[in-house]
Structure formats: C-alpha cells, structure tokens
Design an enzyme around this catalytic site. Structure first.
Site, short mmCIF file in Angstrom:
data_model
loop_
_atom_site.label_atom_id
_atom_site.label_comp_id
_atom_site.label_asym_id
_atom_site.label_seq_id
_atom_site.Cartn_x
_atom_site.Cartn_y
_atom_site.Cartn_z
N ASP A 120 -7.78 -7.74 0.48
CA ASP A 120 -6.89 -8.03 1.60
C ASP A 120 -7.59 -7.58 2.87
OD1 ASP A 120 -6.28 -5.01 1.23
OD2 ASP A 120 -5.33 -5.55 3.12
N ASP B 83 0.86 -1.18 0.00
CA ASP B 83 0.00 0.00 0.00
C ASP B 83 0.90 1.23 0.00
OD1 ASP B 83 1.02 0.28 2.50
OD2 ASP B 83 -0.83 -0.23 3.54
#
Lengths: 374, 374
Positions: free
Chosen positions: A277, A96
């Site tokens: 996720d 991320d």
C-alpha cells in the site's frame, strides 16, 4: 486458532520466488500480489466507493486506525455497523495499528512497556495506545486484517536503539496476539478479523531476521514488514525485505507497509511480497503528477495546454477514455476538485493494472522476463 | 431565421400560466421546467459528467463564458473540438455571456457603447467584451444556448440609471443579434447555437416591460430575464418576473438567470418561467447545508454524530441510499472531498426532483394544488 482468512498460493516463480495467490477474506477474495488503495479517513480521497468497485475493481483497501480512532471514533463506527457499512465498501479492509501515524503525526509521544502515550494532532488531547487497545479499536471497526501495534523508528537509528525498539515491538506483538486470541475465544464473531504482526529491526539484517523468526512462533494469519520507506535508500528497503521473507511461512501472505514507487512494485513482488500500500499514486495525482506507460506527465506544464491526447494512450480508465491532457491541465490550474478525482482514478488504475500484469506474468510463468522488461 | 432550437409546449396551467414543455436542442431534448446545474469552469464541482447523466439525469448544464474565456481560453476549447467534447458532456449546454461575472468578479471595468473593458480577476490583464465578441466566444465554445452581453446593475439603482443601463443593454442585444445572424448566414454550422437576449430594467416594472417589448422584436429563440438575485427582496424578484413573462412570446422558452432558493422554484414556474439556474444547491452542499424533504440538515451539527439515517429518508440518490448522516458529518469535519461530491449529488438531485415533480403536476393539471401544498 486461526481466523477466517485463508491464503491460497496459486503459483510461485521458480527463479525469483514471486508468488500469485488468492486471499480469501470475510469480504471477498483478493487476488495477489495486490496494491491496496489508501482510504485514510474512511474514504479514498476523491473516489466514491462504487467507482473503486466499478472502475478500479479494487478488492481491498486500507484504512487508518489512528485517524478513525480520533475522528469519528471507533465506537461511533461500531455503533453504526462497522467500517464497511459506514463507508459503503462491501469488500475487504485492512487497517494499520496506528503505530506509524502516532510516530509521524502526533506530538509529545512517550513510549513505555505499556504502550505509547501521545497527543492528538487534531486537538492536542492525550491518548494511550496499547497493544491491547489497538486490537480493540480495530475489532470495533470490523477490519478484515488488523495490524498489531509496533514502534516505527526514524532512519537512521543505531543498532542498539533498533534492537531495543525491535524487542519491544516483539513483546507488544505477543501481548497483542494474546489479547486478540482471548477475544476470539470469548466472542466467536471477531474471528472474521485476521491479525498480522509486524517485522521491525530498522535497517539491520540480523535484527530483521531475529524479529521475523520470533514472530513466526505466533502462527499468525499473515505477516507484515514495517518501518520501511522512512527515508532510507531504496536499495536498503528492498534488502531488508529480501532478508525477511525467506524466514516467513510460505503459506501465509506477506505485506510490506507503505511502499512503493511504481517501478518498485515488481521488485517487492520478486522478493516474495504479496501485499503493498502507498499514498503515492493518489497524493501524486492530486499534486499533478500522473503515471503513464510512457513515463510521468506533469500536468501543469505548458506543453499540455492544447494537447488533445489522453493522459496515457495505453490506458482504458474513464479519465483516459473521455478526457484530454488539456482538460485535466485546465481543471488542475482552475483548482477544480474534479481534477483530483480524474487524476486519482487514473493513477490508481495504473497501479492496479501493473499489479494485474505482474500477477498474470507469475501465473503464466513469465515473471523473470517481465521483471527484465521493466 | 431561427436556430435548431425548438420549444414544444406540452401543457399550460390555466390558473397560473405555469408551462410544461420540451426544448429540442442539438444535444438532446430537455424537459421543462428545468433547473440547470452550474458547471462554471467546464466542470460541475465534484460531480463527474457521467454521474450527472447516470444519477441526476440532468439534460442541460450551464457554463460560464467569462471564466472559460480567461481560462483555458475559448480558442483552446474550439481547437479541442468544443466544450461538449472538452468536458465529456454529450447533452445540452447553456452559456451565459459573461456580463454578470464581469460586473461581479472583475476589477476596473469601464463601460462604453462599444462594450465593457475589464481586468481579469486572475492576473489583472485587461480585456474588452463587446456584444459581438461574446457571441464569437460562445460560438467557439459550441454552446447550445448563448446569451447576449448585458449590463448587470447593482441593487438598488435609481430609475434614471436603470433606464440608461437598460437602453444600452437593448442596443447591445440588437448589435449582438445582428452579429449572430450574420455569422449564422455566413456559416451554417453555427445555427446549432441558439441565442437569447436578456431582459433588464432593475426593479422597475415599466423598464422591464419596455425592455421585453423591444427584445421581442428580435424574434429570438428564447428570452432570459437577468439582473435578479442581486440583493433585492425576493418578492421584488418575483414581481419583476411576473410583469415580464406576459410580454414574451408563449411559444419560446423563458429563462430566469441565477435563481433560486429551493422554495422559489415553483413560484417562478407559476409565473411562466421554463428554465432556471443557481449555484445554491452545489455551493450550499459544499458548505454543509443539505436540502431535505423535512427541511435543511446542517451536517456539522453534533446531533448527527451517531445518526444512522440517510440525509433524506424520502430521497433515492446514491448518497441517501448508501451513507448515513454520521458518515457525511465525519467526512465534512475531516475535510474529505468525497463529502463535497456526496453532498452536491444529493442537493442537485433534490433540485432536479422538485422540478420533475413540478413538471408532472403541470402535465396532469394539478399544479395549483401542488403550489398550495409547498
């Protein structure tokens, strides 16, 4: 100009739009839809990378830019040969941008057009994340799929605040992309890193649509949907996904960040999502909450004290093959870390098995029936 | 009457008396001298049983009667098929009698001829351990090698106190043995459990010799030396071992309980010891202290921040094959449990490798040279 990442669509459910595909990365092929185990600090808590491979056959995991930037530092990881080598994980890694953690963990953040100034949750030191710097950090890590910096709004937010924030996220995405492309052109080697922009817009369909339409102009390798699972009702998260995916190009993967509950996985897939996720399976495991085909098992309950059955009789993971509920309960109450390993192994296996079931149902054209059955 | 346990002496060093042998148990053959990893609460902290087998090739581990009696309870374990099945460990298990833990962990203990009354360190409940009851608990666990209840004196103790205590330990051993034999005669099945009496006598050579000579009369399957590593100088622990082993029968295994430091392993072997156990390799691992062929590595030190080398370049364990000191340091500082797993795996491997080296040296007649070289 595109990276090495290539998405191969194998089947689309004509009723729901659910997709099965193959995501070709520089570190192997990922079958989609996929659930990515979370390895926040360059480790999936309690699970050795070789067990992620041998037992779970995970093809891609997620790591957190914010955490690794602060500790041990992306330059340290780069010097040691990149994140794959550092953590002995030969398969794909998605990182991320750190945006979400800056907004949820750090103190005293100050947002400007330039980026976000924040204080580390570890030592209070001040740091600046910019659209460019977070790309640089992720390139140093050697990520297979990077995310651009985005602003994560708390829920609820006003339409005006959400619009201002979404527009900044959009400008940041363009800046990040320009920087990413410049680095790719100057240094061919970074082409192994794909880069996904992130659709924001809080819980407003018009803002989500507008953001998605603008981001599509970037001709990115894939698109993420962020800012969900921040406290809103689940129906709203699904609705925001549903209004967004039709605008995204069908030949690129779509990743909804930070979802979801086990029962939500097919719902997201039914809305055209390919990647997800969540820390839920591993965090719940550590807290004593186990997912099974017959519903949850709260392992500390007295009813399991002498229970010789495996956590889930329908599961073939190592935990369920070898150990009883009574043993897991004992380890949990005794505070043995082996409990966390065995529980996480099972919960992740359950998530990955569900995704394999979903994928199979799509491939054989039975996804609508599957969706009805769960 | 003897149990199924059989000790096969393969080689004896003519200079030191160090021995190499095979300990045949109902759960496999153990090559001696052996170091036994400690699985206090039916789990070796951080190491899955299948990794104990595949990576460490441990042939025997130790479990703690005191802990398992209190939680989850030996009857629970018996109902679930015994300790081997409970913890999915198919190889041999040695259990202590709980004596040491009663004296080190519990509160308000009161010793009488009958046994020891104590309060649980978990909930304060009162329990009585007798020579007979601790045998019963260990038979319920299905231990391969049980220990009789003994009294562990603190160090230092007066000669008089040590004599009184040793004589009680001796009476307890006879009581335990009579009970053990009666159970073996009545229920053939328990013959799979061998039973070792424990030589006590604090740091007084005459008491140790006297205790050993008396215990030999029991014609036991093996003998333990207890009450060492309780704070005395190391030379004294070795001396107490040295005065005891010549009195013990050569055709039975000798087990020194709770030792030792890495560098002490060959010293004990040189005094005719076949079996050892200690929490040191695993506890030190968790605390950041790693044993290597080039001396200790304190993993949190800044010098390892960017160190790409494995913990020990001469080691072939998974940790050393796949991970750098920098990665282990990162995991340690980040509080990741994967650190404990990787570190414990390495330290236990180091201990077991050293024991394999020692055994090999004895088998090829080079143990005196080996002893000089360390």
């Amino acid at each position: 100009m595109r990276s090495v990442l290539r998405f191969e669509l194998q089947a689309v459910c004509p009723v729901t739009g659910a997709r099965a595909g193959l995501l070709h990365t520089a570190h192997g092929v990922v079958e989609t839809p996929v659930f990515m185990p979370v390895g926040t600090q360059a480790a999936v808590k309690g699970i050795l990378p070789r067990i992620l491979e041998s037992d779970l056959d995970a093809k891609i995991i997620l790591a957190n830019t914010y955490h690794l930037y602060l500790r041990p530092g992306h330059e340290t990881i780069r010097r040691l040969g990149g994140l794959h080598k550092f953590m002995a994980w030969p398969r794909a890694i998605l990182t991320d941008s750190g945006g979400f953690q800056v907004f949820s963990l750090s103190r005293l953040r100050k947002i400007s057009e330039e980026g976000v100034l924040f204080r580390s949750h570890l030592d209070g030191d001040q740091h600046l994340f910019t659209p460019e710097s977070t790309i640089d950090v992720q390139i140093a890590l050697g990520s297979d799929i990077m995310m651009v910096l985005d602003e994560c709004l708390e829920y609820p937010a006003s339409h005006e605040a959400a619009r201002v924030s979404m527009e900044r996220t959009l400008r940041w995405a363009r800046t990040a992309y320009a920087h990413y492309r410049a680095r790719c052109q100057n240094e061919g080697v970074v082409e192994a890193c794909a880069c996904f922009p992130i659709v924001q817009g809080s819980m407003f369909a018009d803002l989500r649509r507008c953001c998605a339409a603008e981001l599509v102009q970037l001709d990115a390798d894939g698109y993420a949907i962020g800012g969900l699972s921040v406290g809103e009702p689940r129906a709203l998260s699904l609705e925001m996904t549903e209004v967004t995916t039709p605008i995204l190009p069908t030949d690129r993967p779509r990743y909804v960040m930070g979802v979801g509950m086990l029962e939500e996985l097919p719902e997201y897939v039914a809305r055209g999502v390919d990647m997800m996720d969540c820390v839920l399976p591993s965090r719940n495991a550590r807290n004593g909450y186990l997912f099974t085909s017959a519903g949850p098992v709260i392992i500390k309950q007295t009813q399991y004290k002498d229970d010789p059955r495996p956590v889930d009789e329908a599961c073939s993971c190592y935990t369920c093959r070898e150990f009883s509920r009574a043993y897991l309960r004992h380890l949990f109450l005794a505070g043995e870390m082996t409990y966390s390993t065995l529980a996480t192994l099972h919960n992740l296996r359950r998530y990955l098995d569900i995704m394999r079931e979903i994928r199979q149902a799509i491939l054989v054209g039975k996804f609508p029936e599957y969706l009805k059955s769960v």
